[in-house]
Design an enzyme around this catalytic site. Structure first.
Site, mmCIF file in Angstrom:
data_model
loop_
_atom_site.group_PDB
_atom_site.id
_atom_site.type_symbol
_atom_site.label_atom_id
_atom_site.label_comp_id
_atom_site.label_asym_id
_atom_site.label_seq_id
_atom_site.Cartn_x
_atom_site.Cartn_y
_atom_site.Cartn_z
ATOM 1 N N ALA A 1 0.837 -1.206 0.000
ATOM 2 C CA ALA A 1 0.000 0.000 0.000
ATOM 3 C C ALA A 1 0.864 1.245 0.000
ATOM 4 C CB ALA A 1 -0.926 0.023 1.213
ATOM 5 N N ASP A 2 0.427 2.246 -0.754
ATOM 6 C CA ASP A 2 1.037 3.567 -0.679
ATOM 7 C C ASP A 2 0.409 4.384 0.446
ATOM 8 O OD1 ASP A 2 2.910 3.385 -2.738
ATOM 9 O OD2 ASP A 2 1.392 3.795 -4.250
ATOM 10 N N ARG A 3 -0.888 4.119 0.691
ATOM 11 C CA ARG A 3 -1.578 4.868 1.752
ATOM 12 C C ARG A 3 -2.841 4.109 2.155
ATOM 13 N NH1 ARG A 3 -2.132 11.298 2.181
ATOM 14 N NH2 ARG A 3 -0.357 11.104 0.757
#
Length: 320
Positions: free
Chosen positions: A247-249
């Protein structure tokens, strides 16, 4: 031994130029913040955890070679440097969180009576260096906990089949990896049957990087095109299966931003009754945003789709 996305000693930082992989393993020097921001923006280094670490260490390197002599100058330099680094790739929240935490830490340290600019500089450098050790420790924990969760969900004594997307291994972190860390832990437990990694268009982080890591560590794997995911889930009859991504965010309601193509894998996994797991450190969580609709999604250059290694593969024309 895992691959190294970066090499650091005090005053020296080198990043593995991932634009050249898998044909060439080349470590490029990062002499300061502008080099760090450029390496992040151009994706010489990528992966949300690695972005934060390289950004922070690039600041540490520059402070080691050219420390400001006045406290006010130090505070201004750190503030401007962090803004530059955060803006290099805005979707991944890790760099923003690191910047906020470092800013708060520095402000608190600066309030101490009699503190000098040199002492503050040393504190910032040590703070940045601490991210390296913490990231590897966190990733190993993510890998072990993720592997245990998948095995409990699977409820079967045999090996599991994993599908993953993009690159979430040693090349995306300080070491071990997040989603690929889960794969490594399953392999170490003797409970991994096979890995399917997607090519991850348009920039091929799966075929260039994840497949490279899997071959390097002799993990049984098959590289598939992004468009093969559905038929692979159906025909290969994962038993027991799981899709694991990074995940990036991750925001307050659990919405997750990751490499383009992740959403379709989640939909396919639900359709086929396959568990879908996101493996990410707490530094990727952004509780300030209520839903994924508030996440700023970066737009990459069109050449990443139309060209491969600088060679045009798409039909010429004025279309967009």
């Amino acid at each position: 031994m895992s691959l190294e996305s970066l090499r650091y000693s005090r005053g020296s930082l080198q990043v593995l130029n991932q634009l050249l992989l898998p044909q060439l393993s080349q470590y490029d020097p990062v002499t300061g913040v502008r080099d760090g921001a450029d390496a992040i923006r151009t994706m010489k280094v990528r992966g949300a955890p690695a972005i934060a670490i390289v950004g922070s260490l690039s600041l540490a390197v520059e402070l080691t070679s050219s420390p400001p002599q006045q406290t006010a100058d130090l505070l201004a330099f750190v503030r401007e440097s962090l803004a530059l680094l955060v803006g290099a790739r805005p979707t991944a929240v890790n760099m923003k969180k690191a910047a906020d935490e470092l800013s708060a830490f520095l402000a608190e340290e600066a309030e101490k009576p009699g503190v000098t600019a040199q002492e503050l500089t040393d504190s910032v450098i040590r703070w940045a260096e601490s991210l390296l050790e913490k990231d590897v420790k966190d990733n190993r924990m993510i890998g072990d906990l993720g592997a245990q969760h998948i095995l409990q969900t699977a409820g079967a004594p045999g090996g599991v089949v994993i599908m993953t997307h993009c690159n979430t291994g040693s090349l995306a972190t300080a070491g071990y990896g997040t989603a690929l860390g889960v794969v490594r832990s399953l392999q170490a437990m003797g409970r991994l049957s096979h890995v399917f990694c997607t090519e991850t268009r348009p920039y091929n982080q799966g075929s260039r990087l994840t497949a490279y890591e899997l071959v390097y560590e002799k993990i049984p794997a098959t590289l598939i095109t992004d468009s093969m995911a559905a038929v692979t889930m159906r025909e290969r009859q994962f038993s027991p299966p799981a899709v694991v991504v990074g995940a990036d965010r991750v925001v307050a309601n659990g919405d997750t931003a990751n490499k383009v193509g992740t959403y379709q894998l989640a939909v396919l996994a639900k359709h086929h009754g396959i568990p879908f797991c996101v493996a990410a450190p707490s530094t990727s969580c952004d509780l300030s945003l209520p839903t994924g609709g508030s996440i700023v999604i970066e737009e990459r250059p069109g050449q990443e789709l139309t060209d491969i290694n600088g060679v045009r593969v798409a039909a010429p024309g004025g279309w967009t």
